[in-house]
Design an enzyme around this catalytic site. Sequence first.
Site, PDB file in Angstrom:
ATOM      1  N   SER A 112       0.857  -1.189   0.000  1.00 52.97           N
ATOM      2  CA  SER A 112       0.000   0.000   0.000  1.00 52.97           C
ATOM      3  C   SER A 112       0.890   1.235   0.000  1.00 52.97           C
ATOM      4  O   SER A 112       1.984   1.220   0.590  1.00 52.97           O
ATOM      5  CB  SER A 112      -0.853   0.004   1.274  1.00 52.97           C
ATOM      6  OG  SER A 112      -1.479   1.253   1.444  1.00 52.97           O
TER       7      SER A 112
ATOM      8  N   TYR B 280      -2.423  -0.440  10.739  1.00 50.17           N
ATOM      9  CA  TYR B 280      -2.365  -0.779   9.296  1.00 50.17           C
ATOM     10  C   TYR B 280      -1.156  -0.107   8.639  1.00 50.17           C
ATOM     11  O   TYR B 280      -0.382  -0.755   7.931  1.00 50.17           O
ATOM     12  CB  TYR B 280      -3.658  -0.331   8.626  1.00 50.17           C
ATOM     13  CG  TYR B 280      -3.729  -0.603   7.140  1.00 50.17           C
ATOM     14  CD1 TYR B 280      -4.010  -1.879   6.656  1.00 50.17           C
ATOM     15  CD2 TYR B 280      -3.525   0.424   6.209  1.00 50.17           C
ATOM     16  CE1 TYR B 280      -4.087  -2.128   5.290  1.00 50.17           C
ATOM     17  CE2 TYR B 280      -3.607   0.183   4.841  1.00 50.17           C
ATOM     18  CZ  TYR B 280      -3.883  -1.097   4.389  1.00 50.17           C
ATOM     19  OH  TYR B 280      -3.953  -1.339   3.030  1.00 50.17           O
TER      20      TYR B 280
ATOM     21  N   LYS C  50       2.067  -1.995   6.938  1.00 49.34           N
ATOM     22  CA  LYS C  50       2.451  -1.903   5.520  1.00 49.34           C
ATOM     23  C   LYS C  50       3.909  -1.439   5.408  1.00 49.34           C
ATOM     24  O   LYS C  50       4.631  -1.888   4.519  1.00 49.34           O
ATOM     25  CB  LYS C  50       1.498  -0.977   4.760  1.00 49.34           C
ATOM     26  CG  LYS C  50       0.098  -1.580   4.601  1.00 49.34           C
ATOM     27  CD  LYS C  50       0.102  -2.851   3.738  1.00 49.34           C
ATOM     28  CE  LYS C  50      -1.261  -3.463   3.546  1.00 49.34           C
ATOM     29  NZ  LYS C  50      -1.289  -4.635   2.659  1.00 49.34           N
TER      30      LYS C  50
HETATM   31  N1  LIG Z   1      -8.810  -1.261  -1.138  1.00 52.58           N
HETATM   32  C1  LIG Z   1      -7.916  -0.302  -1.224  1.00 52.58           C
HETATM   33  O1  LIG Z   1      -8.246   0.860  -1.524  1.00 52.58           O
HETATM   34  C2  LIG Z   1      -6.452  -0.625  -0.967  1.00 52.58           C
HETATM   35  C3  LIG Z   1      -5.525   0.403  -1.009  1.00 52.58           C
HETATM   36  C4  LIG Z   1      -4.178   0.123  -0.817  1.00 52.58           C
HETATM   37  C5  LIG Z   1      -3.782  -1.176  -0.564  1.00 52.58           C
HETATM   38  N2  LIG Z   1      -4.691  -2.170  -0.512  1.00 52.58           N
HETATM   39  C6  LIG Z   1      -4.233  -3.528  -0.251  1.00 52.58           C
HETATM   40  O2  LIG Z   1      -4.676  -4.359  -1.289  1.00 52.58           O
HETATM   41  C7  LIG Z   1      -4.982  -5.666  -0.759  1.00 52.58           C
HETATM   42  C8  LIG Z   1      -6.413  -6.029  -1.122  1.00 52.58           C
HETATM   43  O3  LIG Z   1      -7.253  -5.003  -0.665  1.00 52.58           O
HETATM   44  P1  LIG Z   1      -8.850  -5.171  -0.677  1.00 52.58           P
HETATM   45  O4  LIG Z   1      -9.411  -3.857  -0.322  1.00 52.58           O
HETATM   46  O5  LIG Z   1      -9.265  -5.879  -1.899  1.00 52.58           O
HETATM   47  O6  LIG Z   1      -8.984  -6.148   0.583  1.00 52.58           O
HETATM   48  P2  LIG Z   1     -10.317  -6.573   1.378  1.00 52.58           P
HETATM   49  O7  LIG Z   1     -11.525  -6.318   0.583  1.00 52.58           O
HETATM   50  O8  LIG Z   1     -10.232  -5.978   2.738  1.00 52.58           O
HETATM   51  O9  LIG Z   1     -10.084  -8.136   1.456  1.00 52.58           O
HETATM   52  C9  LIG Z   1      -9.052  -8.590   2.262  1.00 52.58           C
HETATM   53  C10 LIG Z   1      -8.962 -10.083   2.191  1.00 52.58           C
HETATM   54  O10 LIG Z   1      -8.082 -10.429   3.259  1.00 52.58           O
HETATM   55  C11 LIG Z   1      -8.658 -11.485   3.992  1.00 52.58           C
HETATM   56  N3  LIG Z   1      -8.321 -11.350   5.413  1.00 52.58           N
HETATM   57  C12 LIG Z   1      -8.591 -10.298   6.214  1.00 52.58           C
HETATM   58  N4  LIG Z   1      -8.210 -10.573   7.471  1.00 52.58           N
HETATM   59  C13 LIG Z   1      -7.663 -11.834   7.442  1.00 52.58           C
HETATM   60  C14 LIG Z   1      -7.125 -12.673   8.403  1.00 52.58           C
HETATM   61  N5  LIG Z   1      -7.041 -12.294   9.677  1.00 52.58           N
HETATM   62  N6  LIG Z   1      -6.684 -13.900   8.026  1.00 52.58           N
HETATM   63  C15 LIG Z   1      -6.770 -14.308   6.752  1.00 52.58           C
HETATM   64  N7  LIG Z   1      -7.299 -13.551   5.763  1.00 52.58           N
HETATM   65  C16 LIG Z   1      -7.744 -12.322   6.121  1.00 52.58           C
HETATM   66  C17 LIG Z   1     -10.160 -11.331   3.820  1.00 52.58           C
HETATM   67  O11 LIG Z   1     -10.724 -12.597   4.000  1.00 52.58           O
HETATM   68  P3  LIG Z   1     -12.317 -12.805   4.087  1.00 52.58           P
HETATM   69  O12 LIG Z   1     -12.771 -12.844   2.654  1.00 52.58           O
HETATM   70  O13 LIG Z   1     -12.463 -14.118   4.776  1.00 52.58           O
HETATM   71  O14 LIG Z   1     -12.882 -11.647   4.844  1.00 52.58           O
HETATM   72  C18 LIG Z   1     -10.270 -10.796   2.424  1.00 52.58           C
HETATM   73  O15 LIG Z   1     -10.368 -11.857   1.499  1.00 52.58           O
HETATM   74  C19 LIG Z   1      -4.723  -5.596   0.744  1.00 52.58           C
HETATM   75  O16 LIG Z   1      -3.437  -6.057   1.033  1.00 52.58           O
HETATM   76  C20 LIG Z   1      -4.815  -4.113   1.027  1.00 52.58           C
HETATM   77  O17 LIG Z   1      -4.064  -3.743   2.168  1.00 52.58           O
HETATM   78  C21 LIG Z   1      -6.034  -1.921  -0.702  1.00 52.58           C
END
Ligand SMILES: NC(=O)c1ccc[n+]([C@@H]2O[C@H](COP(=O)([O-])OP(=O)(O)OC[C@H]3O[C@@H](n4cnc5c(N)ncnc54)[C@H](OP(=O)(O)O)[C@@H]3O)[C@@H](O)[C@H]2O)c1
Length: 257
Positions: free
Chosen positions: A146, A159, A163
Amino acid sequence: MKYALVTGACINTGVDIVKKFLSEGYGVVFTGRKQEAVEQAELAYRKDFPQSEVYGYAIDSLIDERTVDEAAVDALFAWLDEKGIFAETLVLNAADQGLNQELFKNPLTDFMKVINTNVTWNFCLSEHAAARMRQQGGGNIVFVNSNTAYRAIPNRVAYVSSKGGQLGLMRALAMDLGQYNIRVNAVLPGMIKTDRWEKNPEFYASVPSRFTPIGDVAVGADIADYVFYFAAHARNTTGAELTVDGGNTIQLYPIIK
Ligand SMILES: NC(=O)c1ccc[n+]([C@@H]2O[C@H](COP(=O)([O-])OP(=O)(O)OC[C@H]3O[C@@H](n4cnc5c(N)ncnc54)[C@H](OP(=O)(O)O)[C@@H]3O)[C@@H](O)[C@H]2O)c1
């Protein structure tokens, strides 16, 4: 067949990452926490990619806030070994978002939970995957990191710390694993259009145009493209970061028209 293991891929960005690898002819093993959600996602992938090898696996990172479930990681890799699946690529996409953690309010265990999932669990998965990659003559690991590793956002202290820690882990692994022909890299998204954005249309309407020079933020498929680039094309690249944020990180102040 080449296989990728992708964590956190029942929803949002992880789904696009799985679809990218499947569309490129890889087999994929993906994880989610809930058995039912994993089964549903597996069915959906099989419907979209009927010729593909795709398997879901339910796994949670932690036993409790303080303890990473190392036995569950052992079991995941034993299951892969039993099925004869070697994951040449590990994509560490799952993350605890550590939402609403206010300084002076939350207990220490809230902080630990996020660090334990985003850093310690990913270390544990990397070590297990890299042991197989070393045996097989190589492989690669891609962190979905991130841009908050560099630029902080409010009420996300765990968080943001996690990261930053992930990037240190990425570089240290790249250092130690290069000798085994294992590359380790990171994609740094800024904002991604996930279901959280769709639930918050006001934010979505104003933020990209004001906070990115190109006036737009990523969709999951953008992140998936760069993850795949590191996995399949970046033969001479390890310990590297690729920011995919519409220029969000280099913009000093909001654009006001
Ligand atoms: N969304 C953004 O704007 C954004 C921005 C910058 C970086 N990122 C990074 O991009 C990646 C994907 O983001 P996203 O927004 O698509 O993620 P998300 O919707 O929050 O999904 C996260 C996934 O991680 C799994 N997870 C969460 N806690 C966990 C745990 N304790 N043990 C095992 N699995 C766990 C969840 O499983 P469940 O399906 O079982 O809940 C889910 O499948 C992440 O690394 C995030 O930090 C996202």
